[in-house]
Design a protein around this motif. Structure first.
Motif, PDB file in Angstrom:
ATOM      1  N   HIS A  84       0.836  -1.211   0.000  1.00  0.00           N
ATOM      2  CA  HIS A  84       0.000   0.000   0.000  1.00  0.00           C
ATOM      3  C   HIS A  84       0.868   1.257   0.000  1.00  0.00           C
ATOM      4  O   HIS A  84       0.546   2.236  -0.665  1.00  0.00           O
ATOM      5  N   GLN A  85       1.957   1.225   0.753  1.00  0.00           N
ATOM      6  CA  GLN A  85       2.855   2.380   0.818  1.00  0.00           C
ATOM      7  C   GLN A  85       3.463   2.652  -0.563  1.00  0.00           C
ATOM      8  O   GLN A  85       3.532   3.805  -0.994  1.00  0.00           O
ATOM      9  N   ILE A  86       3.863   1.621  -1.255  1.00  0.00           N
ATOM     10  CA  ILE A  86       4.414   1.781  -2.606  1.00  0.00           C
ATOM     11  C   ILE A  86       3.345   2.322  -3.553  1.00  0.00           C
ATOM     12  O   ILE A  86       3.606   3.216  -4.358  1.00  0.00           O
ATOM     13  N   ALA A  87       2.130   1.808  -3.429  1.00  0.00           N
ATOM     14  CA  ALA A  87       1.046   2.268  -4.303  1.00  0.00           C
ATOM     15  C   ALA A  87       0.765   3.759  -4.090  1.00  0.00           C
ATOM     16  O   ALA A  87       0.625   4.519  -5.059  1.00  0.00           O
ATOM     17  N   PHE A  88       0.705   4.198  -2.821  1.00  0.00           N
ATOM     18  CA  PHE A  88       0.487   5.621  -2.561  1.00  0.00           C
ATOM     19  C   PHE A  88       1.661   6.458  -3.071  1.00  0.00           C
ATOM     20  O   PHE A  88       1.469   7.549  -3.610  1.00  0.00           O
ATOM     21  N   LEU A  93       3.819  10.248  -7.120  1.00  0.00           N
ATOM     22  CA  LEU A  93       4.751  10.562  -8.209  1.00  0.00           C
ATOM     23  C   LEU A  93       4.001  10.857  -9.506  1.00  0.00           C
ATOM     24  O   LEU A  93       4.402  11.729 -10.280  1.00  0.00           O
ATOM     25  N   TYR A  94       2.928  10.131  -9.741  1.00  0.00           N
ATOM     26  CA  TYR A  94       2.125  10.385 -10.941  1.00  0.00           C
ATOM     27  C   TYR A  94       1.537  11.795 -10.900  1.00  0.00           C
ATOM     28  O   TYR A  94       1.590  12.520 -11.889  1.00  0.00           O
ATOM     29  N   PHE A  95       0.978  12.180  -9.747  1.00  0.00           N
ATOM     30  CA  PHE A  95       0.426  13.527  -9.613  1.00  0.00           C
ATOM     31  C   PHE A  95       1.509  14.585  -9.836  1.00  0.00           C
ATOM     32  O   PHE A  95       1.280  15.586 -10.519  1.00  0.00           O
ATOM     33  N   ILE A  96       2.682  14.365  -9.263  1.00  0.00           N
ATOM     34  CA  ILE A  96       3.783  15.320  -9.424  1.00  0.00           C
ATOM     35  C   ILE A  96       4.222  15.378 -10.882  1.00  0.00           C
ATOM     36  O   ILE A  96       4.422  16.461 -11.444  1.00  0.00           O
ATOM     37  N   GLY A  97       4.367  14.209 -11.497  1.00  0.00           N
ATOM     38  CA  GLY A  97       4.817  14.151 -12.892  1.00  0.00           C
ATOM     39  C   GLY A  97       3.853  14.788 -13.877  1.00  0.00           C
ATOM     40  O   GLY A  97       4.269  15.335 -14.895  1.00  0.00           O
ATOM     41  N   GLU A 131      -4.803  25.182 -10.453  1.00  0.00           N
ATOM     42  CA  GLU A 131      -5.045  23.746 -10.561  1.00  0.00           C
ATOM     43  C   GLU A 131      -3.730  22.966 -10.525  1.00  0.00           C
ATOM     44  O   GLU A 131      -3.624  21.944  -9.831  1.00  0.00           O
ATOM     45  N   SER A 132      -2.719  23.455 -11.224  1.00  0.00           N
ATOM     46  CA  SER A 132      -1.422  22.771 -11.266  1.00  0.00           C
ATOM     47  C   SER A 132      -0.724  22.805  -9.915  1.00  0.00           C
ATOM     48  O   SER A 132      -0.127  21.806  -9.493  1.00  0.00           O
ATOM     49  N   ILE A 133      -0.806  23.943  -9.237  1.00  0.00           N
ATOM     50  CA  ILE A 133      -0.179  24.053  -7.917  1.00  0.00           C
ATOM     51  C   ILE A 133      -0.851  23.108  -6.928  1.00  0.00           C
ATOM     52  O   ILE A 133      -0.178  22.415  -6.149  1.00  0.00           O
ATOM     53  N   ILE A 134      -2.175  23.050  -6.963  1.00  0.00           N
ATOM     54  CA  ILE A 134      -2.901  22.149  -6.060  1.00  0.00           C
ATOM     55  C   ILE A 134      -2.538  20.696  -6.355  1.00  0.00           C
ATOM     56  O   ILE A 134      -2.295  19.906  -5.437  1.00  0.00           O
ATOM     57  N   GLN A 135      -2.477  20.330  -7.633  1.00  0.00           N
ATOM     58  CA  GLN A 135      -2.128  18.954  -7.992  1.00  0.00           C
ATOM     59  C   GLN A 135      -0.699  18.631  -7.547  1.00  0.00           C
ATOM     60  O   GLN A 135      -0.433  17.532  -7.056  1.00  0.00           O
ATOM     61  N   LEU A 136       0.214  19.575  -7.674  1.00  0.00           N
ATOM     62  CA  LEU A 136       1.590  19.362  -7.243  1.00  0.00           C
ATOM     63  C   LEU A 136       1.667  19.177  -5.731  1.00  0.00           C
ATOM     64  O   LEU A 136       2.337  18.263  -5.236  1.00  0.00           O
ATOM     65  N   VAL A 137       0.951  20.004  -4.981  1.00  0.00           N
ATOM     66  CA  VAL A 137       0.953  19.900  -3.520  1.00  0.00           C
ATOM     67  C   VAL A 137       0.331  18.573  -3.075  1.00  0.00           C
ATOM     68  O   VAL A 137       0.868  17.889  -2.192  1.00  0.00           O
ATOM     69  N   VAL A 138      -0.781  18.185  -3.697  1.00  0.00           N
ATOM     70  CA  VAL A 138      -1.411  16.904  -3.353  1.00  0.00           C
ATOM     71  C   VAL A 138      -0.457  15.751  -3.670  1.00  0.00           C
ATOM     72  O   VAL A 138      -0.318  14.807  -2.884  1.00  0.00           O
ATOM     73  N   GLY A 139       0.218  15.826  -4.804  1.00  0.00           N
ATOM     74  CA  GLY A 139       1.189  14.788  -5.162  1.00  0.00           C
ATOM     75  C   GLY A 139       2.317  14.686  -4.153  1.00  0.00           C
ATOM     76  O   GLY A 139       2.721  13.585  -3.764  1.00  0.00           O
ATOM     77  N   LEU A 140       2.831  15.835  -3.708  1.00  0.00           N
ATOM     78  CA  LEU A 140       3.894  15.824  -2.699  1.00  0.00           C
ATOM     79  C   LEU A 140       3.394  15.250  -1.373  1.00  0.00           C
ATOM     80  O   LEU A 140       4.096  14.477  -0.722  1.00  0.00           O
ATOM     81  N   ILE A 141       2.181  15.624  -0.990  1.00  0.00           N
ATOM     82  CA  ILE A 141       1.616  15.107   0.267  1.00  0.00           C
ATOM     83  C   ILE A 141       1.425  13.598   0.187  1.00  0.00           C
ATOM     84  O   ILE A 141       1.773  12.865   1.117  1.00  0.00           O
ATOM     85  N   VAL A 142       0.886  13.119  -0.926  1.00  0.00           N
ATOM     86  CA  VAL A 142       0.654  11.671  -1.074  1.00  0.00           C
ATOM     87  C   VAL A 142       1.982  10.924  -1.126  1.00  0.00           C
ATOM     88  O   VAL A 142       2.141   9.864  -0.516  1.00  0.00           O
TER      89      VAL A 142
END
Length: 167
Positions: A84-88, A93-97, A131-142
């Motif tokens: 699960h940790q790897i999946a998250f 990384l997908y969100f960041i990318g 939208e891009s900033i929010i997606q980047l922040v969510v990706g970093l948090i995840v």
């Protein structure tokens, strides 16, 4: 588990590179002299670089994915929590990318848009940027909080169960 995490990073990197090539191919088919072509090419180049970095640093990123309290966990057999940790982490990384090329494109759009249009239509100008900033922040948090998300997932899964039935 480290090999699975490393393979996941490489697959995500390959996907990102192929996605950027698809974006570049549509730009190549545009007529010569199209205005703003550099603004259209740059996000695909950034996306290709992100994919290449994911591929090249897959081992380092995989180590970050399966660490716990800054110590790499060497688990003899894969556990459900490590998977699960790897999946998250891969999801983060997908969100960041996907956010980085959009962010670059949005910044270039804001910088190249005349001030009259920015004042007249601010929602159109800044929507993609926010939208891009929010997606980047969510990706970093995840990505960075994958261990905590796994704990939250386990807590939610076991909520209301008697103590002796908890996995």
């Amino acid at each position: 588990m480290h090999k699975i995490a490393q393979l996941s990073c490489k697959i995500l990197g390959l996907y990102t590179i192929v996605n950027s090539i698809t974006g570049l191919s549509t730009i190549v088919l545009m007529p010569q002299g199209t205005p703003g072509i550099l603004r259209m090419i740059f996000p695909s180049i950034v996306q290709a670089i992100v994919g290449l970095l994911l591929w090249l640093f897959a081992d380092t990123i995989a180590s970050l994915m399966i660490t716990q309290d800054n110590v790499i966990t060497h688990v003899p057999a894969p556990t459900k929590n490590t998977g699960h940790q790897i999946a998250f982490s891969v999801l983060g990384l997908y969100f960041i990318g996907t956010a980085l090329p959009k962010l670059v494109s949005a910044i270039l759009t804001v910088l190249s848009t005349p001030p009259q249009i920015q004042i007249a239509q601010p929602s159109i100008t800044y929507r993609l940027l926010v939208e891009s900033i929010i997606q980047l922040v969510v990706g970093l948090i995840v990505f960075l909080g994958s261990n905590g998300l796994v704990g939250l997932l386990n807590t939610l899964r076991n909520a209301g169960l008697p103590k002796d039935n908890i996995e």
